[in-house]
Design a protein around this motif. Sequence first.
Motif, PDB file in Angstrom:
ATOM      1  N   CYS A  22      36.476  44.975  35.427  1.00 19.97           N
ATOM      2  CA  CYS A  22      37.008  44.405  36.676  1.00 19.97           C
ATOM      3  C   CYS A  22      38.165  45.294  37.132  1.00 19.97           C
ATOM      4  O   CYS A  22      38.651  46.130  36.379  1.00 19.97           O
ATOM      5  N   LEU A  24      41.248  44.913  37.349  1.00 20.33           N
ATOM      6  CA  LEU A  24      42.503  44.869  36.587  1.00 20.33           C
ATOM      7  C   LEU A  24      42.552  45.997  35.561  1.00 20.33           C
ATOM      8  O   LEU A  24      43.635  46.423  35.152  1.00 20.33           O
ATOM      9  N   VAL A  88      42.709  36.273  30.792  1.00 20.22           N
ATOM     10  CA  VAL A  88      42.452  37.685  31.112  1.00 20.22           C
ATOM     11  C   VAL A  88      43.396  38.571  30.314  1.00 20.22           C
ATOM     12  O   VAL A  88      44.553  38.218  30.072  1.00 20.22           O
ATOM     13  N   PRO A  92      47.280  40.747  36.133  1.00 16.65           N
ATOM     14  CA  PRO A  92      46.978  40.665  37.564  1.00 16.65           C
ATOM     15  C   PRO A  92      48.202  41.132  38.358  1.00 16.65           C
ATOM     16  O   PRO A  92      49.322  40.731  38.039  1.00 16.65           O
ATOM     17  N   PRO A  98      44.539  34.964  38.054  1.00 18.51           N
ATOM     18  CA  PRO A  98      43.330  35.793  38.016  1.00 18.51           C
ATOM     19  C   PRO A  98      42.191  35.162  38.836  1.00 18.51           C
ATOM     20  O   PRO A  98      42.101  33.949  38.933  1.00 18.51           O
ATOM     21  N   GLU A 101      36.162  36.140  39.406  1.00 19.30           N
ATOM     22  CA  GLU A 101      35.443  37.361  38.996  1.00 19.30           C
ATOM     23  C   GLU A 101      36.137  37.997  37.786  1.00 19.30           C
ATOM     24  O   GLU A 101      35.479  38.437  36.845  1.00 19.30           O
ATOM     25  N   GLU A 102      37.468  38.042  37.832  1.00 21.78           N
ATOM     26  CA  GLU A 102      38.217  38.646  36.720  1.00 21.78           C
ATOM     27  C   GLU A 102      38.063  37.805  35.451  1.00 21.78           C
ATOM     28  O   GLU A 102      37.863  38.342  34.353  1.00 21.78           O
ATOM     29  N   CYS A 106      36.152  38.854  31.888  1.00 24.15           N
ATOM     30  CA  CYS A 106      36.914  38.840  30.634  1.00 24.15           C
ATOM     31  C   CYS A 106      36.434  37.763  29.667  1.00 24.15           C
ATOM     32  O   CYS A 106      36.827  37.767  28.506  1.00 24.15           O
TER      33      CYS A 106
END
Length: 196
Positions: A22, A24, A88, A92, A98, A101-102, A106
């Motif tokens: 992702c 991040l 996560v 962020p 977050p 999607e993130e 994760c």
Amino acid sequence: MNERKKTAWENLSKLIEECKKCPLGESRKQAVIGYGNTETDLMFVGEGPGAEEDERGLPFVGRAGQLLDKIFESVNIKREELYITNVVKCRPPNNRVPTIEEMTACDQYLMSQIALINPKIIVCLGSTPTKWLLKTTEGISKLRGKWFNWRGILVRPMFHPSYLLRNASNKVGSPKYYTWIDIQEIKQKWLELKGE
Ligand code: URA
Ligand code: URA
């Protein structure tokens, strides 16, 4: 720890450190895998690393972490006795929550950590891990103070220490007041499950 488990942790750490699943993964300084005792029964899950955590590669080492340590101290729990991680593993930007999607990207890491540790209790710090694990939209104020069963593991939501920094009162009925009750009940349950 047996060799197979040791190898599994090493492989997992490597995957997380190199992860680019992702965005991040592009903005982080370093991934924050987790800290503590991987042979424990008691796991704490936060939201995601902040600036200090991103800098040092360790969870909850900033201001929220210092308050978390005070919460642990109040019931004589040491960080070395439990395992702390986040939903996560990468920070962020601007400490925003977050995205789905993130968290989805994760999730396999958190699930692997839970599977490897196989804790009896998971404490969710704040609404992000609580909503993510329990798949609920209910607010943290309604969820704290209760035990939930998640795949056979007891889950206990608590207020996030950052929230307590913004709500510093410890009057009866305040978030801090309830947090100091929650941690006592968590300690009690943990001792019970250990047979002490
Ligand atoms: N807040 C979190 O949720 N996790 C950390 O590791 C630090 C602050
Ligand atoms: N919102 C959160 O994300 N966590 C809390 O603990 C309280 C409000």
